[in-house]
Design a protein around this motif. Structure first.
Motif, PDB file in Angstrom:
ATOM      1  N   ASP A 378      55.163  66.797  42.136  1.00  0.00           N
ATOM      2  CA  ASP A 378      54.917  66.913  40.695  1.00  0.00           C
ATOM      3  C   ASP A 378      54.004  68.105  40.442  1.00  0.00           C
ATOM      4  O   ASP A 378      53.012  68.300  41.159  1.00  0.00           O
ATOM      5  N   PHE A 379      54.360  68.891  39.409  1.00  0.00           N
ATOM      6  CA  PHE A 379      53.573  70.089  39.114  1.00  0.00           C
ATOM      7  C   PHE A 379      53.725  70.426  37.638  1.00  0.00           C
ATOM      8  O   PHE A 379      54.842  70.453  37.107  1.00  0.00           O
ATOM      9  N   ALA A 380      52.595  70.694  36.976  1.00  0.00           N
ATOM     10  CA  ALA A 380      52.576  71.122  35.575  1.00  0.00           C
ATOM     11  C   ALA A 380      53.369  70.160  34.692  1.00  0.00           C
ATOM     12  O   ALA A 380      54.218  70.578  33.889  1.00  0.00           O
ATOM     13  N   ASN A 381      53.106  68.876  34.848  1.00  0.00           N
ATOM     14  CA  ASN A 381      53.739  67.812  34.061  1.00  0.00           C
ATOM     15  C   ASN A 381      55.232  67.683  34.317  1.00  0.00           C
ATOM     16  O   ASN A 381      55.931  66.984  33.584  1.00  0.00           O
ATOM     17  N   GLY A 382      55.734  68.363  35.339  1.00  0.00           N
ATOM     18  CA  GLY A 382      57.145  68.284  35.679  1.00  0.00           C
ATOM     19  C   GLY A 382      57.339  67.930  37.135  1.00  0.00           C
ATOM     20  O   GLY A 382      56.405  67.494  37.822  1.00  0.00           O
ATOM     21  N   HIS A 383      58.551  68.126  37.611  1.00  0.00           N
ATOM     22  CA  HIS A 383      58.880  67.744  38.987  1.00  0.00           C
ATOM     23  C   HIS A 383      59.749  68.824  39.617  1.00  0.00           C
ATOM     24  O   HIS A 383      60.634  69.392  38.971  1.00  0.00           O
ATOM     25  N   ILE A 384      59.506  69.102  40.897  1.00  0.00           N
ATOM     26  CA  ILE A 384      60.244  70.118  41.635  1.00  0.00           C
ATOM     27  C   ILE A 384      60.789  69.488  42.908  1.00  0.00           C
ATOM     28  O   ILE A 384      60.054  68.821  43.647  1.00  0.00           O
ATOM     29  N   THR A 385      62.065  69.695  43.177  1.00  0.00           N
ATOM     30  CA  THR A 385      62.697  69.213  44.396  1.00  0.00           C
ATOM     31  C   THR A 385      63.433  70.375  45.059  1.00  0.00           C
ATOM     32  O   THR A 385      63.880  71.307  44.384  1.00  0.00           O
ATOM     33  N   ALA A 386      63.551  70.307  46.393  1.00  0.00           N
ATOM     34  CA  ALA A 386      64.230  71.387  47.113  1.00  0.00           C
ATOM     35  C   ALA A 386      64.749  70.874  48.443  1.00  0.00           C
ATOM     36  O   ALA A 386      64.166  69.972  49.067  1.00  0.00           O
ATOM     37  N   THR A 387      65.846  71.450  48.882  1.00  0.00           N
ATOM     38  CA  THR A 387      66.373  71.274  50.229  1.00  0.00           C
ATOM     39  C   THR A 387      66.759  72.658  50.750  1.00  0.00           C
ATOM     40  O   THR A 387      66.995  73.569  49.956  1.00  0.00           O
ATOM     41  N   LEU A 401      66.127  77.945  50.036  1.00  0.00           N
ATOM     42  CA  LEU A 401      65.931  76.640  49.419  1.00  0.00           C
ATOM     43  C   LEU A 401      66.827  76.480  48.195  1.00  0.00           C
ATOM     44  O   LEU A 401      66.906  77.377  47.350  1.00  0.00           O
ATOM     45  N   ASN A 402      67.497  75.337  48.123  1.00  0.00           N
ATOM     46  CA  ASN A 402      68.241  74.950  46.928  1.00  0.00           C
ATOM     47  C   ASN A 402      67.280  74.156  46.049  1.00  0.00           C
ATOM     48  O   ASN A 402      66.927  73.022  46.363  1.00  0.00           O
ATOM     49  N   THR A 403      66.863  74.760  44.953  1.00  0.00           N
ATOM     50  CA  THR A 403      65.714  74.262  44.191  1.00  0.00           C
ATOM     51  C   THR A 403      66.135  73.757  42.819  1.00  0.00           C
ATOM     52  O   THR A 403      66.986  74.357  42.156  1.00  0.00           O
ATOM     53  N   LYS A 404      65.514  72.658  42.407  1.00  0.00           N
ATOM     54  CA  LYS A 404      65.679  72.135  41.053  1.00  0.00           C
ATOM     55  C   LYS A 404      64.302  71.927  40.431  1.00  0.00           C
ATOM     56  O   LYS A 404      63.430  71.300  41.038  1.00  0.00           O
ATOM     57  N   ILE A 405      64.129  72.457  39.228  1.00  0.00           N
ATOM     58  CA  ILE A 405      62.859  72.360  38.510  1.00  0.00           C
ATOM     59  C   ILE A 405      63.113  71.609  37.211  1.00  0.00           C
ATOM     60  O   ILE A 405      63.960  72.017  36.410  1.00  0.00           O
ATOM     61  N   ASN A 406      62.394  70.518  37.010  1.00  0.00           N
ATOM     62  CA  ASN A 406      62.623  69.665  35.846  1.00  0.00           C
ATOM     63  C   ASN A 406      61.356  69.520  35.015  1.00  0.00           C
ATOM     64  O   ASN A 406      60.297  69.147  35.532  1.00  0.00           O
ATOM     65  N   ASN A 407      61.480  69.866  33.730  1.00  0.00           N
ATOM     66  CA  ASN A 407      60.475  69.546  32.703  1.00  0.00           C
ATOM     67  C   ASN A 407      59.087  70.098  33.029  1.00  0.00           C
ATOM     68  O   ASN A 407      58.073  69.408  32.868  1.00  0.00           O
ATOM     69  N   ILE A 408      59.029  71.349  33.463  1.00  0.00           N
ATOM     70  CA  ILE A 408      57.741  72.002  33.681  1.00  0.00           C
ATOM     71  C   ILE A 408      57.185  72.462  32.341  1.00  0.00           C
ATOM     72  O   ILE A 408      57.861  73.174  31.578  1.00  0.00           O
ATOM     73  N   ASN A 409      55.960  72.071  32.052  1.00  0.00           N
ATOM     74  CA  ASN A 409      55.293  72.515  30.838  1.00  0.00           C
ATOM     75  C   ASN A 409      54.733  73.923  31.073  1.00  0.00           C
ATOM     76  O   ASN A 409      53.845  74.116  31.904  1.00  0.00           O
ATOM     77  N   LEU A 410      55.265  74.910  30.328  1.00  0.00           N
ATOM     78  CA  LEU A 410      54.868  76.302  30.568  1.00  0.00           C
ATOM     79  C   LEU A 410      53.408  76.549  30.244  1.00  0.00           C
ATOM     80  O   LEU A 410      52.760  77.387  30.890  1.00  0.00           O
ATOM     81  N   ILE A 453      68.482  78.980  33.835  1.00  0.00           N
ATOM     82  CA  ILE A 453      67.226  78.587  33.196  1.00  0.00           C
ATOM     83  C   ILE A 453      67.502  78.064  31.791  1.00  0.00           C
ATOM     84  O   ILE A 453      68.266  78.676  31.030  1.00  0.00           O
ATOM     85  N   VAL A 454      66.866  76.941  31.467  1.00  0.00           N
ATOM     86  CA  VAL A 454      66.925  76.370  30.125  1.00  0.00           C
ATOM     87  C   VAL A 454      65.505  76.038  29.693  1.00  0.00           C
ATOM     88  O   VAL A 454      64.781  75.333  30.416  1.00  0.00           O
ATOM     89  N   ILE A 455      65.094  76.555  28.524  1.00  0.00           N
ATOM     90  CA  ILE A 455      63.773  76.259  27.970  1.00  0.00           C
ATOM     91  C   ILE A 455      63.975  75.583  26.629  1.00  0.00           C
ATOM     92  O   ILE A 455      64.585  76.164  25.717  1.00  0.00           O
ATOM     93  N   THR A 456      63.496  74.359  26.495  1.00  0.00           N
ATOM     94  CA  THR A 456      63.619  73.624  25.236  1.00  0.00           C
ATOM     95  C   THR A 456      62.280  73.617  24.507  1.00  0.00           C
ATOM     96  O   THR A 456      61.224  73.755  25.115  1.00  0.00           O
ATOM     97  N   ASN A 457      62.373  73.448  23.170  1.00  0.00           N
ATOM     98  CA  ASN A 457      61.175  73.465  22.307  1.00  0.00           C
ATOM     99  C   ASN A 457      60.322  74.699  22.599  1.00  0.00           C
ATOM    100  O   ASN A 457      59.102  74.608  22.749  1.00  0.00           O
ATOM    101  N   ALA A 458      60.996  75.840  22.694  1.00  0.00           N
ATOM    102  CA  ALA A 458      60.315  77.075  23.073  1.00  0.00           C
ATOM    103  C   ALA A 458      59.574  77.675  21.893  1.00  0.00           C
ATOM    104  O   ALA A 458      60.001  77.575  20.739  1.00  0.00           O
ATOM    105  N   LYS A 459      58.468  78.317  22.221  1.00  0.00           N
ATOM    106  CA  LYS A 459      57.659  78.983  21.204  1.00  0.00           C
ATOM    107  C   LYS A 459      57.196  80.320  21.766  1.00  0.00           C
ATOM    108  O   LYS A 459      56.522  80.368  22.795  1.00  0.00           O
TER     109      LYS A 459
END
Length: 634
Positions: A378-387, A401-410, A453-459
């Motif tokens: 868990d990092f920056a209110n999100g989650h990172i996984t890799a293989t 690494l095959n990486t997935k980054i979920n819901n990281i707060n920028l 890359i997808v960024i939601t609620n971006a400002k």
């Protein structure tokens, strides 16, 4: 009564004195010289040389003193051990029954050389057979008969203020100030106390060991109970604060198949505490199974020390050394030395402002290639996984690494990374990343890969794209085309892009975004992670949000507006040529009206060809002037 007690004490003292005098008179310690040397040779295969005469020492205990001693291997050019003197503390009464019961062997200021020059026939035999050298039983019995019929026993062995010089490949490691106490608790149980320090290249390691060794089933099995290991490390990179800690645990050694297993292994590094389990098999290639867990791992002190030490080390102007030998720059080459697997669970890892929680790692290493079966945290209110894999068989390291980054707060991400930023939102990405360097300052530069890359609620802070366009358009209109959107940021429901990482830059393409007032229908550019800058070109479509409904606004909503955003993260700038956009819009409109006017003129000329041509021409010219005047006013 007192007189009787004094008489008894006097008799006891007299008996002791007579016994000691008898010992000195009737037992010559030099009789033991050959016996001691032969016993050492029988037990170890090494030759013990005692210089000078052996002599008795009575107080505070009965001892045999020697001059210089040497322990050598047959065929070696240097002795394995040299010492100025040696003391053997013996028990008095067993001497009268021809039993040399040694309570303690004490060697002071010894120099022990474990180098190529001290290795002889025994070392070669040990290397070939992997078992200690020994002589046949018939030779031992014959030697004992020839030398002496004395019995020998040893209870304690002690070395004080001594030095060990150990050669490892081409490096010489010095073990200094060694104080060793080896004591036999019972028949096959030993207690060990060892203190000293190791120095190499201005790096010092201080250690203190207390352990019990159970040799009841030796050589098939042995149990090492590590009561306590304390250590402290000082080096160039950690001169301000020592690296220190302790360890306890039980190790079980087995000869066939050869393996070493640990139980209840607990150790600490500064304020970080770990529990671990290690199972090792010593096959042709060692196999290591490591399990490690901890509540917290704080790396901040080590990172601060390294950063400061790098600043303090002066740059030396030296001539380059050219070597014809190809250098192996793969920091992962150690993976070729063993096979195994590792499971790590750490609840919190802290490095400066960076905090990672619930870190889990599962790695399997086979033939120099480590496979990351699971890496997640868990990092920056999100989650990172890799293989992925780490390759140690090539000239340079390769990690993929095959990486997935979920819901990281920028906001949290840039804050923890201590970077200035103007982009907020929830970050999601997936892709394959790879690097050929493990060096910290080259990691970002060597990182490569593709990501969606997808960024939601971006400002986008400090830039209001809608307001920029509207304000520029107002200068070429009637001045009333201003919107009510005076915010200092631009909001997007979602930003989508494909990214390619290369040499520290994130190259963006197929970028699009949408909001209530505008859409980014296409975009491209780069984001510099090393220089903390960006340069992107956007094609924007305005949707609404204006206060007025002039013709200028209506015309702008029908065209695509190019906008360039560039500069440092903390000081973004923009470039917009609104004059050219409006000029193109008005030119197109003027051309349309002129085309309509031409069509009308041609139609009128066809219908009224029989009328007075001069009169009609004057009327049409007057109408054309009116139309052109209206366009120019607008």
């Amino acid at each position: 009564m007192i007189k009787k007690i004094l008489v008894i004490l006097f008799i006891l003292i007299l008996v002791i004195v007579i016994s000691i005098v008898s010992l000195i008179v009737f037992v010559d310690p030099n009789h033991f010289r050959g016996y001691i040397s032969q016993t050492v040779k029988d037990k170890t295969g090494y030759e013990l040389t005692i210089e000078g005469d052996l002599r008795w020492h009575i107080w505070p205990q009965v001892s045999i003193l020697t001059d210089a001693v040497k322990l050598s291997d047959n065929g070696a050019t240097k002795p394995l051990l040299t010492a100025d003197n040696m003391r053997l503390d013996v028990e008095l009464l067993p001497l009268f029954s021809k039993n040399l019961a040694i309570k303690n062997v004490f060697i002071k200021s010894a120099l022990i050389n474990i180098t190529d020059e001290s290795k002889g026939d025994n070392a070669k035999k040990y290397t070939q057979t992997l078992t200690p050298p020994s002589q046949p039983n018939t030779d031992i019995s014959e030697n004992k008969k020839n030398v002496s019929n004395w019995k020998f026993s040893l209870n304690k062995f002690e070395i004080a203020d001594s030095t060990v010089a150990l050669q490892y490949n081409n490096d010489l490691i010095n073990f200094r100030n060694i104080n060793l106490l080896l004591e036999q608790n019972n028949d096959k149980n030993l207690s060990i106390e060892l203190k000293g320090n190791i120095d190499k290249n201005q790096q010092d390691l201080f250690y203190s060991v207390n352990a019990n060794v159970d040799l009841t089933q030796f050589p098939e099995k042995a149990i090492i109970d590590l009561k306590k290991l304390d250590y402290s490390y000082n080096g160039i990179a950690s001169s301000n604060k020592a690296l220190k800690g302790s360890a306890t645990g039980v190790f079980n050694y087995q000869q066939s198949p050869k393996q070493l297993n640990s139980q209840n292994l607990v150790f600490s590094v500064n304020d970080n505490n770990f529990t671990s389990k290690i199972n090792t098999r010593f096959d042709n290639k060692p196999y290591v199974d490591l399990q490690l867990s901890s509540e917290k791992l704080d790396l901040t002190p080590f990172l601060q020390q390294n950063a400061k030490s790098n600043k303090d080390i002066p740059v030396q102007q030296t001539s380059p050394v050219v070597s014809s030998v190809a250098k192996d720059n793969n920091q992962l080459s150690i993976l070729n030395a063993f096979d195994g697997k590792t499971t790590i669970n750490i609840k919190e890892i802290k490095a400066n402002k960076i905090i990672m929680n619930n870190v889990k790692l599962n790695v399997d290493n086979q033939d120099g290639i480590a496979t990351f079966k699971d890496l997640n945290f868990d990092f920056a209110n999100g989650h990172i996984t890799a293989t992925g894999t780490a390759n140690g068989k090539q000239k340079t390291p390769q990690i993929k690494l095959n990486t997935k980054i979920n819901n990281i707060n920028l906001n949290s991400f840039f804050t923890q990374m201590d970077m200035a930023y103007d982009l907020d939102g929830i970050f999601n990405a997936s892709g394959i990343l790879e690097t050929n360097s493990l060096t910290t300052n080259k990691l970002l530069e060597s990182l490569k890969g593709n990501a969606n890359i997808v960024i939601t609620n971006a400002k986008l802070n400090n830039i209001n794209i809608q307001n920029i366009i509207e304000s520029a358009a107002a200068k070429y209109g009637n001045g009333n085309d201003k919107s009510g959107n005076q915010k200092k940021y631009t909001e997007f429901h979602k930003i989508n892009t494909n990214a390619y990482l290369n040499q520290g830059n994130i190259e963006l393409n197929l970028l699009n975004a949408n909001s209530e007032t505008l859409d980014i229908i296409s975009g491209s550019g780069k984001v510099g992670m090393l220089n903390h800058d960006l340069d992107v070109n956007l094609n924007i479509k305005l949707l609404g949000g204006w206060n007025s409904k002039s013709d200028t606004i209506a015309k702008l909503q029908k065209v695509t507006i190019p906008l360039r955003i560039y500069g440092q993260f903390s000081n973004l700038r923009y470039q917009l040529d609104i004059a050219q956009i409006l000029s193109d819009v008005f030119s197109d409109k003027l051309q349309q009206r002129l085309d309509k006017l031409r069509d009308k003129l041609e139609n009128r000329n066809g219908k009224d060809k029989d009328k007075d041509k001069d009169k009609d021409k004057d009327k049409l010219k007057s109408k054309a002037v009116d139309i052109l005047g209206g366009l120019l006013k607008k």
